[in-house]
Design a protein around this motif. Structure first.
Motif: not given
Length: 270
Positions: A115-121, A259-269, A139-146
Motif C-alpha cells: 500500500q498504496p501501490a505495489s513496490q519493488t525492492f 545500462y541496467p535492465q528496468i525491472i521496476s518503475t518504483k523501487a527501493v534499492i 530481507a534487510a530491505l524489506l524489513v526496513a520497508g516495514g
C-alpha cells in the motif's frame, strides 16, 4: 570507441595472419621473416631489416583521403543483452535464489499487495555476492520497508499475507554512432628484392579483399574497399622494392555504454 587506430590494428591483424597462417612460431608464407607494423617505417630500422632479408609491411592512414559519410541517427542501439545467471523461484511465501554470479545483476522482489501501490525492492548483486547474501540483503530491505521478512541461506521468507513476484535484471551494452567517415589506408610492402614483392603482395591483397568487413574492438564494423595499387622501383639502387595497396575504409565513431535492465518503475534499492 572506434578510431582510425582501431582500423589500423584490425588491418595489421589480417596481414599478420595471412603471412603467418600457422602462427609466428612457424615459417611465413613466403619463407622469409616478416614484420607487420602500424605507422611509417623508421629509415634506419628499415635499412637494417632489408639488409637481413626481412619483409616490412606498414599500415598508414593517407593524408587528404578522408570524407565525412555521416548518415545515421545517434539513437541508442542494442549491442548485447546477456542472459541472467541468477534464478529466483517463488513458492508460496518463499523465494529461493540459485545459480552463479558471473557479472553484476539486479535482483528484485515485488509485493503486489503493498500500500498504496505495489513496490519493488531491489538488491544490486555483485560478483562478490552469494545466494545467501542476496537473500539476506533483500530481507534487510524489506524489513526496513516495514515488511516482516526473514532469510535462511538462499531462501527469503515473506509474511503469510504477502503476494510476491521476483525478477532478475542484467546489464546490457548499448552503442551510439556519432559520426561516420571514410579514410584511405595504405598498406605498403618494403622488400629487399622484386621476387619477395611478387610473392608477398598477392597474399596480402587477397587477405584484404576477402575481408571486406572488419570487426573493430568496440563491436562495431568497418567496410574496406580496394582502390588501387602502386609499384615503385625508384630506390632499387638501395635495394628497396615497394608496392602500395590502397584501400578505403568506412567506419563510425561510436561510444559503448552499459545500462541496467528496468525491472521496476518504483523501487527501493539497497
Amino acid at each position: 570507441m572506434a578510431d582510425i587506430s582501431d582500423v589500423e590494428k584490425a588491418i595489421v591483424t589480417l596481414v599478420s595472419a595471412a603471412l603467418y597462417p600457422n602462427g609466428t612460431s612457424e615459417p611465413s608464407a613466403i619463407a622469409a621473416p616478416c614484420k607487420v607494423m602500424r605507422g611509417w617505417p623508421v629509415p634506419g630500422q628499415l635499412d637494417t631489416d632489408l639488409g637481413t632479408g626481412t619483409l616490412t609491411v606498414s599500415v598508414f592512414p593517407m593524408a587528404g583521403m578522408e570524407r565525412n559519410t555521416t548518415r545515421f541517427t545517434t539513437d541508442l542501439q542494442t549491442l548485447s543483452i546477456p542472459a541472467p545467471t541468477i534464478t529466483a523461484t517463488v513458492a508460496g511465501q518463499t523465494i529461493t535464489f540459485a545459480g552463479t554470479i558471473g557479472a553484476a545483476q539486479n535482483v528484485g522482489v515485488t509485493l503486489g499487495d503493498w500500500q498504496p501501490a505495489s513496490q519493488t525492492f531491489v538488491y544490486p548483486a555483485t560478483i562478490s555476492d552469494t545466494m545467501t547474501t542476496i537473500a539476506a540483503g533483500l530481507a534487510a530491505l524489506l524489513v526496513a520497508g516495514g515488511v516482516a521478512a526473514t532469510s535462511s541461506g538462499a531462501v527469503l521468507t515473506l509474511p503469510a499475507t504477502a503476494i510476491a513476484t521476483a525478477i532478475v535484471g542484467v546489464y546490457g551494452t548499448m552503442w551510439q554512432e556519432f559520426k561516420r567517415q571514410e579514410r584511405g589506408v595504405m598498406v605498403s610492402l618494403w622488400c629487399p628484392d622484386p621476387t619477395m614483392r611478387d610473392l608477398a603482395a598477392p597474399i596480402i591483397d587477397l587477405a584484404l579483399v576477402k575481408n571486406e568487413h572488419l570487426l573493430l574492438p568496440d563491436g562495431s564494423g568497418a567496410r574496406m574497399v580496394y582502390q588501387r595499387t602502386m609499384i615503385s622501383d625508384e630506390r632499387q639502387t638501395l635495394n628497396i622494392y615497394r608496392r602500395d595497396l590502397i584501400y578505403m575504409v568506412e567506419y563510425g565513431t561510436t561510444v559503448i555504454t552499459t545500462y541496467p535492465q528496468i525491472i521496476s518503475t518504483k523501487a527501493v534499492i539497497q
